[in-house]
Design an enzyme around this catalytic site. Structure first.
Site, PDB file in Angstrom:
ATOM      1  N   SER A   1      46.575  45.232  39.910  1.00  0.00           N
ATOM      2  CA  SER A   1      47.156  44.111  39.155  1.00  0.00           C
ATOM      3  C   SER A   1      46.168  43.556  38.131  1.00  0.00           C
ATOM      4  CB  SER A   1      47.621  43.010  40.111  1.00  0.00           C
ATOM      5  OG  SER A   1      46.539  42.564  40.902  1.00  0.00           O
ATOM      6  N   GLY A   2      44.925  43.956  38.206  1.00  0.00           N
ATOM      7  CA  GLY A   2      43.934  43.494  37.216  1.00  0.00           C
ATOM      8  C   GLY A   2      42.945  42.480  37.770  1.00  0.00           C
TER       9      GLY A   2
ATOM     10  N   GLU B   1      37.282  38.594  45.314  1.00  0.00           N
ATOM     11  CA  GLU B   1      38.421  39.494  45.146  1.00  0.00           C
ATOM     12  C   GLU B   1      39.102  39.628  46.501  1.00  0.00           C
ATOM     13  OE1 GLU B   1      37.400  43.265  43.514  1.00  0.00           O
ATOM     14  OE2 GLU B   1      39.491  43.834  43.248  1.00  0.00           O
TER      15      GLU B   1
HETATM   16  P1  DGT Z   1      42.554  45.656  40.588  1.00  0.00           P
HETATM   17  O1  DGT Z   1      41.296  45.223  39.960  1.00  0.00           O
HETATM   18  O2  DGT Z   1      43.589  44.595  40.637  1.00  0.00           O
HETATM   19  O3  DGT Z   1      43.048  46.951  40.018  1.00  0.00           O
HETATM   20  O4  DGT Z   1      42.185  45.867  42.098  1.00  0.00           O
HETATM   21  P2  DGT Z   1      42.039  47.181  42.906  1.00  0.00           P
HETATM   22  O5  DGT Z   1      43.328  47.921  42.911  1.00  0.00           O
HETATM   23  O6  DGT Z   1      40.813  47.927  42.488  1.00  0.00           O
HETATM   24  O7  DGT Z   1      41.736  46.589  44.313  1.00  0.00           O
HETATM   25  P3  DGT Z   1      42.745  46.433  45.503  1.00  0.00           P
HETATM   26  O8  DGT Z   1      42.282  45.331  46.349  1.00  0.00           O
HETATM   27  O9  DGT Z   1      44.110  46.239  45.007  1.00  0.00           O
HETATM   28  O10 DGT Z   1      42.633  47.727  46.332  1.00  0.00           O
HETATM   29  C1  DGT Z   1      41.684  48.745  46.339  1.00  0.00           C
HETATM   30  C2  DGT Z   1      42.212  49.815  47.255  1.00  0.00           C
HETATM   31  O11 DGT Z   1      42.081  49.397  48.605  1.00  0.00           O
HETATM   32  C3  DGT Z   1      43.699  50.083  47.062  1.00  0.00           C
HETATM   33  O12 DGT Z   1      43.931  51.456  47.283  1.00  0.00           O
HETATM   34  C4  DGT Z   1      44.363  49.270  48.133  1.00  0.00           C
HETATM   35  C5  DGT Z   1      43.366  49.278  49.221  1.00  0.00           C
HETATM   36  N1  DGT Z   1      43.315  48.075  50.035  1.00  0.00           N
HETATM   37  C6  DGT Z   1      42.754  46.891  49.721  1.00  0.00           C
HETATM   38  N2  DGT Z   1      42.793  46.052  50.760  1.00  0.00           N
HETATM   39  C7  DGT Z   1      43.412  46.709  51.754  1.00  0.00           C
HETATM   40  C8  DGT Z   1      43.759  46.398  53.088  1.00  0.00           C
HETATM   41  O13 DGT Z   1      43.496  45.319  53.643  1.00  0.00           O
HETATM   42  N3  DGT Z   1      44.402  47.381  53.753  1.00  0.00           N
HETATM   43  C9  DGT Z   1      44.735  48.573  53.203  1.00  0.00           C
HETATM   44  N4  DGT Z   1      45.408  49.425  53.928  1.00  0.00           N
HETATM   45  N5  DGT Z   1      44.400  48.913  51.983  1.00  0.00           N
HETATM   46  C10 DGT Z   1      43.753  47.998  51.282  1.00  0.00           C
END
Ligand code: DGT
Length: 230
Positions: free
Chosen positions: A31-32, A103
């Site tokens: 989502s950014g 984050e």
């Molecule tokens: P952004 O900057 O909004 O693009 O953020 P992202 O996509 O780098 O960060 P995020 O938190 O959405 O997730 C990084 C990866 O980790 C994504 O594949 C989802 C996964 N993830 C994050 N938190 C959890 C969690 O508590 N459980 C599981 N199963 N996956 C998670």
């Protein structure tokens, strides 16, 4: 050093915690959030704590994130237990700045991701119960104050496109439906207030726009974010 001590209502807390303001940035996968944190990392007085994804991808050589995407039934509890630990560590980490921006949080790990695994039938009930008991114990016994949640609200489609563009290897298996589910869980929690307690007031920022427009949005909301917490 952590400087953990027993605080007034009997909860474990960081010493000197009372003066620290904590903002959590929440939102769907891709989502950014990183862009938002990068923007605010250039602001003096704010310390940014990024998500410990690199730790989840390398637990002494084991890529737990990839294992979870490959076989959630088997690895869901391992990843969520580890994420809960790394998030707790972030919440308690000693920062010197008056404002800390994180984050995600231990709360979204539970209310979004554990719920998602369980409700989509990818986590056995007993694993879900154990994670709930851990979460309840932590939130009952440890002081984890949050002053503001910044919710980057996107459409699942936008996230899907960004996800494909960034090509993070583990995430290539994520279908649009997964992002739709995660989106709905965010909406239920942070907008409708129907799923779980929200630990702080929520500031919603629409985040479907391109990078340039998003930077303007952060500029626009900057004061509000910084003063909403005073
Ligand atoms: P952004 O900057 O909004 O693009 O953020 P992202 O996509 O780098 O960060 P995020 O938190 O959405 O997730 C990084 C990866 O980790 C994504 O594949 C989802 C996964 N993830 C994050 N938190 C959890 C969690 O508590 N459980 C599981 N199963 N996956 C998670």
């Amino acid at each position: 050093t952590r400087g953990i001590r027993t605080g007034t209502p009997g909860k474990l807390m960081r010493s000197g915690d009372s003066r620290r303001t904590v903002i959590c940035v929440e939102g769907n996968i891709a989502s950014g959030k990183t862009t938002c944190l990068d923007y605010f990392s250039n602001t003096s007085n704010i310390q940014v704590l990024t998500e410990p994804v690199s730790k989840w991808r390398n637990v002494r050589g084991h890529n737990l994130l990839a294992l979870m995407y490959q076989d959630p039934q088997r690895w869901g509890i391992s990843l969520q237990t580890y994420i809960q630990l790394t998030m707790l560590d972030k919440h308690l980490s000693a920062t010197t700045a008056p404002v800390t921006m994180m984050e995600r949080s231990i709360f979204s790990a539970k209310h979004i991701f554990v719920e998602n695994l369980y409700r989509s039938g990818k986590m056995p009930e007993v694993d879900y119960i154990i994670l709930n008991e851990w979460f309840d114990w932590i939130t009952t016994n440890v002081s984890l104050p949050v002053d503001l949640i910044v919710y980057l609200q996107t459409s699942p489609q936008t996230c899907y496109e960004r996800l494909k563009q960034r090509c993070r290897e583990e995430e290539m298996v994520i279908p649009l439906e997964y992002l739709e589910f995660i989106h709905q869980l965010h909406e239920d929690w942070l907008i409708k207030g129907t799923s779980a307690p929200v630990p702080a007031p929520v500031l919603v920022i629409p985040a479907d726009y391109d990078l340039q427009k998003m930077l303007h949005k952060y500029e626009e909301h900057r004061e509000k974010i910084l003063t909403a917490t005073n």
